[in-house]
Design an enzyme around this catalytic site. Structure first.
Site, mmCIF file in Angstrom:
data_model
loop_
_atom_site.group_PDB
_atom_site.id
_atom_site.type_symbol
_atom_site.label_atom_id
_atom_site.label_comp_id
_atom_site.label_asym_id
_atom_site.label_seq_id
_atom_site.Cartn_x
_atom_site.Cartn_y
_atom_site.Cartn_z
ATOM 1 N N HIS A 179 3.782 2.507 12.545
ATOM 2 C CA HIS A 179 2.699 3.630 13.079
ATOM 3 C C HIS A 179 3.417 4.587 14.175
ATOM 4 O O HIS A 179 2.635 5.359 15.000
ATOM 5 C CB HIS A 179 1.446 3.056 13.457
ATOM 6 C CG HIS A 179 0.683 2.418 12.238
ATOM 7 N ND1 HIS A 179 -0.535 1.887 12.719
ATOM 8 C CD2 HIS A 179 1.148 1.725 11.058
ATOM 9 C CE1 HIS A 179 -1.036 1.365 11.499
ATOM 10 N NE2 HIS A 179 0.024 1.306 10.560
ATOM 11 N N HIS A 208 0.847 -1.247 0.233
ATOM 12 C CA HIS A 208 -0.060 -0.007 0.097
ATOM 13 C C HIS A 208 0.662 1.211 -0.032
ATOM 14 O O HIS A 208 1.854 1.440 0.718
ATOM 15 C CB HIS A 208 -0.927 -0.016 1.125
ATOM 16 C CG HIS A 208 -0.336 -0.072 2.503
ATOM 17 N ND1 HIS A 208 0.134 0.855 3.367
ATOM 18 C CD2 HIS A 208 -0.191 -1.087 3.419
ATOM 19 C CE1 HIS A 208 0.561 0.654 4.207
ATOM 20 N NE2 HIS A 208 0.370 -0.612 4.614
ATOM 21 N N ASP A 221 -0.283 4.199 0.961
ATOM 22 C CA ASP A 221 -0.302 5.334 1.977
ATOM 23 C C ASP A 221 0.158 4.836 3.268
ATOM 24 O O ASP A 221 0.437 3.569 3.437
ATOM 25 C CB ASP A 221 -2.124 5.385 2.270
ATOM 26 C CG ASP A 221 -2.632 4.185 2.581
ATOM 27 O OD1 ASP A 221 -2.143 3.052 2.214
ATOM 28 O OD2 ASP A 221 -3.553 4.129 3.447
ATOM 29 N N GLU A 257 -5.107 1.921 2.361
ATOM 30 C CA GLU A 257 -4.988 0.711 3.092
ATOM 31 C C GLU A 257 -5.491 1.037 4.590
ATOM 32 O O GLU A 257 -5.820 0.247 5.181
ATOM 33 C CB GLU A 257 -3.808 -0.124 3.073
ATOM 34 C CG GLU A 257 -3.501 -1.336 3.723
ATOM 35 C CD GLU A 257 -3.084 -1.711 4.944
ATOM 36 O OE1 GLU A 257 -3.405 -2.847 5.431
ATOM 37 O OE2 GLU A 257 -2.696 -0.719 5.561
HETATM 38 ZN ZN LIG Z 1 0.822 -1.463 6.225
#
Ligand SMILES: [Zn+2]
Length: 380
Positions: free
Chosen positions: A354, A69, A71, A133
């Site tokens: 993240h 992905h 993003d 995603e």
């Molecule tokens: Zn991921």
């Protein structure tokens, strides 16, 4: 360009899911074009985001799809030691938003595709890059719909999410749902005239929490997933206008992470039963009241496959390794639902995803480059 140079460029595009990814897409497609690599694009309804599906090699079955992905998650509120959109090397690590989740893999896959485009492949190699995603796998279904009937049967799909190159063969599914209650506003001194949506939301919550307890009380004993039962979380709630007014509206948003053998449908039905019981009770006071369940998105679960072709390929790349389960969701279930043998297998660790100061080890970049070089050999 080597994969780290490509990663540097990919990280420089701020592709946080709330923003457009078109600048990244146009840079990638220009690069593909320069190497004579064919690609297809699919676009979201607003025209602000695109998926890319690129192919090299002959139009035959037995291809391998490398999938990632484009993003990334936001950086707001996080303390970064260096600019998150400038790839920065410190102590053998490459820092930047998306380095491990998952532009590191995309960079390596892009480098591999370019390398493969100059080789006499006997089976195809594909690159699938999606949008959105991180906000519920919203982009990839469109990409899959576009290619499913066009490309000759691929052998496998490798989703390069960070697993430190351990083949992952299962994860839970998840869906987000909204429960909306409409009551009847009125002065709180006149209970016979009003119906508080918040009051009845409490009864819905009670029903949901009993259901969650039931699920917890009957876990799947042989499952590798942790926890080995479906989890329901009511993460958001809003409603009402003032303490002395019966609330006209109340809205709850829930995230449900369900076991691979279960479906969204079963849970939806249970939610609807709880909610319609409450709706009846509200309507006994005022017939205009209502309560509804809306399913907002659905990330299909990823189920273990028997004799998985995708896992066999991982074994050819890194040798036999025990396959595992992860707690996070990926696009794997979408590819699997389309009938493709799928594995989640990529560089870097989910522990860095993240987070502030997200990084990927240079060693992990080298390792995935080596794997994909072997994959090209397999497709010769
Ligand atoms: Zn991921």
């Amino acid at each position: 360009m080597n994969s780290i140079k490509l990663l540097e460029k990919l990280v420089s595009f701020d592709t946080v899911s709330s923003k457009s990814n078109l600048e990244l897409v146009s840079w990638v497609t220009e690069l593909l074009g320069k190497h004579g690599i064919e690609y297809r694009l699919t676009t979201n309804d607003e025209g602000t985001k695109q998926n890319i599906f690129a192919s090299v090699g002959p139009r035959v079955s037995g291809g391998v799809i490398l999938s990632g992905h484009t993003d990334v998650v936001p950086v707001v509120g996080q303390e970064w030691k260096s600019d998150p959109f400038t790839l920065t090397e410190r102590d053998g690590r490459l820092y930047g938003r998306g380095t491990c989740d998952m532009k590191g893999f995309i960079a390596s896959a892009l480098a591999a595709l370019i390398k493969a485009s100059a080789q006499p492949l006997s089976k195809p190699l594909y690159l699938a890059l999606s949008y959105d995603e991180e906000i519920g796998c919203l982009g990839v279904p469109r990409l899959i719909d576009d290619i499913a009937d066009i490309i000759p049967r691929p052998r496998a799909v490798i989703i390069g999410e960070p697993t430190e190159m351990q083949p992952i063969t299962q994860h839970k599914g998840s869906f987000r749902s909204k429960i909306c209650l409409t009551g009847k506003a009125g002065h709180s001194s006149q209970p016979s005239l009003g119906v508080s949506a918040i009051h009845y939301a409490g009864k819905v919550l009670q029903g949901l929490s009993e259901y969650a307890d039931e699920l917890k009380a009957s876990p799947y004993k042989d499952s590798a997933l942790n926890p080995n039962y479906t989890v329901i979380n009511t993460g958001l709630i809003s409603g009402g206008t003032a303490p002395n007014v019966f609330a006209q509206n109340c809205e709850m948003t829930l995230a449900t992470r369900f076991m691979p053998t279960e479906t969204v449908g079963t849970h939806k039905l249970k939610f609807e039963r709880i909610v319609s019981d409450v709706e009846k009770r509200m309507q006994n006071h005022a017939p205009e009241c209502s309560a509804q369940v809306v399913i907002e998105n659905n990330i299909p679960a990823f189920k273990p496959e028997e004799n998985s072709e995708a896992v066999k390929i991982c074994e050819l790349l890194v040798g036999p390794r025990p396959s595992g389960a992860v707690g996070f969701g990926t696009e794997a279930g979408h590819f699997q639902e389309a009938g493709f043998s799928t594995v989640v297998f990529g560089p870097g660790s989910i522990n860095q995803a993240h987070q502030a100061n997200e990084f990927i080890e240079i060693e992990q970049m080298n390792a995935i480059d080596e794997c994909l070089a072997k994959l090209i050999d397999l497709q010769m």
